[in-house]
Write a protein that holds these residues in place. Structure first.
Motif, short mmCIF file in Angstrom:
data_model
loop_
_atom_site.label_atom_id
_atom_site.label_comp_id
_atom_site.label_asym_id
_atom_site.label_seq_id
_atom_site.Cartn_x
_atom_site.Cartn_y
_atom_site.Cartn_z
N UNK A 247 0.86 -1.18 0.00
CA UNK A 247 0.00 0.00 0.00
C UNK A 247 0.90 1.23 0.00
N UNK A 248 0.66 2.13 -0.95
CA UNK A 248 1.47 3.34 -1.05
C UNK A 248 0.65 4.49 -1.62
N UNK A 249 1.10 5.69 -1.36
CA UNK A 249 0.39 6.86 -1.87
C UNK A 249 0.85 7.20 -3.27
N UNK A 250 -0.11 7.59 -4.10
CA UNK A 250 0.25 8.03 -5.45
C UNK A 250 0.55 9.52 -5.43
N UNK A 251 0.79 10.10 -6.60
CA UNK A 251 1.16 11.51 -6.67
C UNK A 251 0.06 12.44 -6.18
N UNK A 254 -3.34 9.72 -2.73
CA UNK A 254 -4.30 8.65 -2.48
C UNK A 254 -3.58 7.33 -2.25
N UNK A 255 -4.09 6.52 -1.31
CA UNK A 255 -3.49 5.22 -1.02
C UNK A 255 -4.00 4.19 -2.01
N UNK A 256 -3.06 3.50 -2.63
CA UNK A 256 -3.39 2.45 -3.58
C UNK A 256 -2.69 1.16 -3.17
N UNK A 257 -3.29 0.03 -3.56
CA UNK A 257 -2.71 -1.28 -3.29
C UNK A 257 -2.21 -1.88 -4.60
N UNK A 258 -0.94 -2.29 -4.59
CA UNK A 258 -0.33 -2.85 -5.79
C UNK A 258 0.31 -4.19 -5.48
N UNK A 259 0.41 -5.04 -6.49
CA UNK A 259 1.20 -6.27 -6.38
C UNK A 259 2.60 -5.95 -6.88
N UNK A 260 3.61 -6.33 -6.09
CA UNK A 260 4.99 -5.98 -6.44
C UNK A 260 5.84 -7.24 -6.57
N UNK A 261 6.93 -7.09 -7.31
CA UNK A 261 7.92 -8.15 -7.45
C UNK A 261 9.00 -7.97 -6.39
N UNK A 262 9.74 -9.05 -6.11
CA UNK A 262 10.76 -9.00 -5.07
C UNK A 262 11.86 -8.00 -5.40
#
Length: 279
Positions: A247-251, A254-262
């Motif tokens: 979960x991170x804030x965009x520009x 706003x908080x968004x949830x993303x799938x990330x790679x290692x």
């Protein structure tokens, strides 16, 4: 786990503090009779002790006035602000000689309180406060050494606030401490009287879910998701490093949830969630 940067940073400061121990640091702790460096510029607010060899009755301790002057026995008011101690000694000796009070006087001037040339360091350092510039050229690394180095919670950047020559404007300069203590001497800038140095708290990220030690951790430079999971103790027996969410804030904030790679980079204030394995 202690960041590599913090280990190197602390080691650098230990060396610097040892080199200051006899000179600057012990000199700062002495209450009186402190010899200033030859190039220290006297100014209003400084307190000086002046003595004349073989004339103990002339020993005087005086504070330099706002007009830059002190009063000395026999010769009266003397302007010494803007001079270094050696120049002030010569001036007082010349006045005593020219006015026929003492032939070839030997004058000694010591700064007992440094007040005119000070720098303030605040934030996440071990000994925040005001520090005197006891010589004409003092660098940021020397000042940080006087302040005991960056505290464990401190970041790898500092902010220098400096007023313009006329005091009408304040300039903000960001300094890369990581680069400085990696050997980039161009970042070891000279500090000036009136400067304010602020060391902010280190940027952080969070890890929760199926890790051994969920919680908040300092963000190291160029850290990826795999390293973040490792710092949190690694996976539990039920955890998986697939489909890690963040979960991170965009520009827009706003908080968004993303799938990330290692291998993806961790950003400040990221909240990393490690899922439970389905198999």
């Amino acid at each position: 786990m202690v960041p590599v940067f913090r280990i190197a940073f602390t080691a650098a400061f230990e060396i610097a503090v040892r080199s200051f121990a006899i000179g600057v640091l012990l000199g700062w702790s002495l209450p009186a009779g402190v010899h200033a460096a030859d190039d220290y510029v006297l100014g209003p607010g400084d307190t000086v002790k002046i003595s004349v060899f073989d004339y103990p009755d002339l020993t005087t301790e005086a504070r330099i006035s706002e007009s830059g002057r002190i009063t000395f026995p026999l010769i009266g008011s003397v302007a010494i602000a803007g001079m270094n101690p050696a120049e002030a000694e010569k001036l007082i000796a010349r006045e005593l000689s020219d006015q026929d009070f003492i032939r070839q006087p030997h004058v000694t001037l010591m700064v007992t309180q440094f007040a005119s040339q000070q720098v303030t360091i605040i934030g996440l350092v071990n000994k925040p406060g005001k520090y005197p510039l006891e010589k004409a050229s003092t660098t940021l690394s020397e000042l940080l050494a006087m302040a005991g180095g960056v505290a464990p919670e401190g970041g790898d950047k500092a902010v220098l606030v400096r007023s313009s020559a006329n005091g009408a404007k304040r300039n903000r300069i960001e300094i890369d401490l990581y680069g400085l203590f990696e050997g980039d001497v161009s970042k070891d800038m000279e500090v000036k009287a009136g400067d304010i140095i602020y060391v902010p708290r280190a940027e952080v990220f969070y890890v929760y879910g199926e890790v051994q030690r969920p919680g908040m951790f300092p963000l190291q430079r160029n850290m990826n998701v795999a390293q973040a999971i490792s710092i949190s103790g690694g996976l539990t027996p039920r955890g998986t490093d697939r489909w890690v969410k963040v979960k991170r804030r965009n520009s827009q904030g706003e908080i968004q949830t993303e799938t990330v790679e290692l291998g993806d980079m961790v950003r400040p204030d990221d909240v990393i969630y490690v899922r439970e394995s389905w198999f």
